[in-house]
Design an enzyme around this catalytic site. Structure first.
Site, PDB file in Angstrom:
ATOM      1  N   THR A  33     -13.601 -10.784  21.613  1.00  0.00           N
ATOM      2  CA  THR A  33     -14.195 -11.772  22.516  1.00  0.00           C
ATOM      3  C   THR A  33     -15.594 -12.108  22.014  1.00  0.00           C
ATOM      4  O   THR A  33     -15.928 -11.790  20.876  1.00  0.00           O
ATOM      5  CB  THR A  33     -14.161 -11.264  23.977  1.00  0.00           C
ATOM      6  OG1 THR A  33     -14.579 -12.317  24.847  1.00  0.00           O
ATOM      7  CG2 THR A  33     -15.059 -10.049  24.186  1.00  0.00           C
ATOM      8  N   ASN A  34     -16.402 -12.778  22.811  1.00  0.00           N
ATOM      9  CA  ASN A  34     -17.769 -13.099  22.399  1.00  0.00           C
ATOM     10  C   ASN A  34     -18.689 -13.005  23.603  1.00  0.00           C
ATOM     11  O   ASN A  34     -18.239 -12.717  24.707  1.00  0.00           O
ATOM     12  CB  ASN A  34     -17.809 -14.480  21.737  1.00  0.00           C
ATOM     13  CG  ASN A  34     -17.365 -15.561  22.698  1.00  0.00           C
ATOM     14  OD1 ASN A  34     -18.000 -15.784  23.725  1.00  0.00           O
ATOM     15  ND2 ASN A  34     -16.257 -16.222  22.391  1.00  0.00           N
ATOM     16  N   LEU A  35     -19.975 -13.255  23.391  1.00  0.00           N
ATOM     17  CA  LEU A  35     -20.973 -12.938  24.417  1.00  0.00           C
ATOM     18  C   LEU A  35     -21.268 -14.080  25.400  1.00  0.00           C
ATOM     19  O   LEU A  35     -22.266 -14.027  26.094  1.00  0.00           O
ATOM     20  CB  LEU A  35     -22.274 -12.481  23.740  1.00  0.00           C
ATOM     21  CG  LEU A  35     -22.172 -11.121  23.058  1.00  0.00           C
ATOM     22  CD1 LEU A  35     -23.466 -10.797  22.322  1.00  0.00           C
ATOM     23  CD2 LEU A  35     -21.860 -10.041  24.086  1.00  0.00           C
TER      24      LEU A  35
END
Ligand code: CTP
Ligand code: CA
Length: 228
Positions: A33-35
């Site tokens: 995933t990412n932030l």
């Protein structure tokens, strides 16, 4: 009283917004995933609703409350986001893609938790590219004349150049640039609106301001663009 007197410049417009990250599963307990916090997209959904629009928000996994009066559809992966967005695109006048869609997903999903099992070598993963949701809606929009497509570009450097490259590559009329990762998850930000004519900072003085204020300025600007 103030609210009653304030104009609702997006009344009668239907906005479709993507927000948050996507989560690309490796196995039942892990993923990529990412932030992205989703805050900018949720602020835009709220501001659009306040401005009188009918709003549909397609959200990846985030920890945020649904803005009042907004229809929300939760998804997890990029493929699910595409599946949710495409049938909705035709019923909306504007598409605002704020989601930080994962660019790649694991090429295969393991049905069971991958175990160490005393193996000496760490696993490696093959990745597949995810579909570009904004480019897909933009292609659809060129066939039908709608929705008006707005993209976001979070860059770490050369903001205007990268934003313009995305404007051309995705063939959308407007890309909103911001410099990250300094802004990820933060409440204040400043934006650069890049279109065929040029680039305009928002707010005009370029000062970082909170995301809800930015979203309201953005919706006022969007209303002007739709009217002209
Ligand atoms: N976007 C999308 N689907 C994707 C990737 C991006 O809809 N698979 C949208 C984002 O929501 C955003 C815009 O496209 O509005 C730009 O996203 P960005 O990640 O900056 O662009 P990419 O084309 O993925 O390029 P890169 O990450 O290499 O900079
Ligand atoms: Ca990307």
């Amino acid at each position: 009283l103030v609210a009653a007197l304030s104009p609702r410049p997006l009344a009668g417009r239907r906005l479709l917004i993507t927000a948050g990250p996507t989560f690309e599963a490796i196995d039942p307990v892990r993923g990529i995933t990412n932030l992205s916090s989703g805050k900018m997209g949720f602020a835009i959904a709220r501001a659009a609703r306040e401005a009188g629009a009918e709003v549909t928000l397609v959200a990846g996994p985030v920890h945020l409350d649904t803005p009042r009066g907004v229809r929300r559809i939760d998804v997890r992966s990029a493929l699910q986001m595409l599946e949710a967005v495409m049938p909705l695109a035709d019923e909306h006048d504007v598409f605002v893609a704020t989601a930080a869609v994962a660019d790649w997903r694991p090429a295969s999903l393991s049905a069971h938790k991958i175990k160490k099992d005393g193996k000496k070598i760490a696993p490696t993963f093959e990745l597949s590219e995810n579909p570009d949701i904004l480019a897909a809606v933009s292609a659809r929009s060129r066939e039908r004349g709608a929705p008006y497509c707005v993209g976001f570009a979070a860059e770490s450097e050369q903001l205007e150049r990268h934003a313009r490259e995305k404007l051309l590559r995705k063939r959308v009329p407007l890309i909103i640039g911001n410099l990250g990762p300094a802004t990820f998850g933060r409440d204040d930000n400043s934006l650069l609106l890049v279109d065929a004519q040029g680039a305009t900072p928002l707010p005009v003085d370029g000062q970082a301001t909170d995301k809800l204020t930015l979203a309201r300025l953005l919706m006022a600007d969007l209303a002007d663009r739709l009217a002209s």
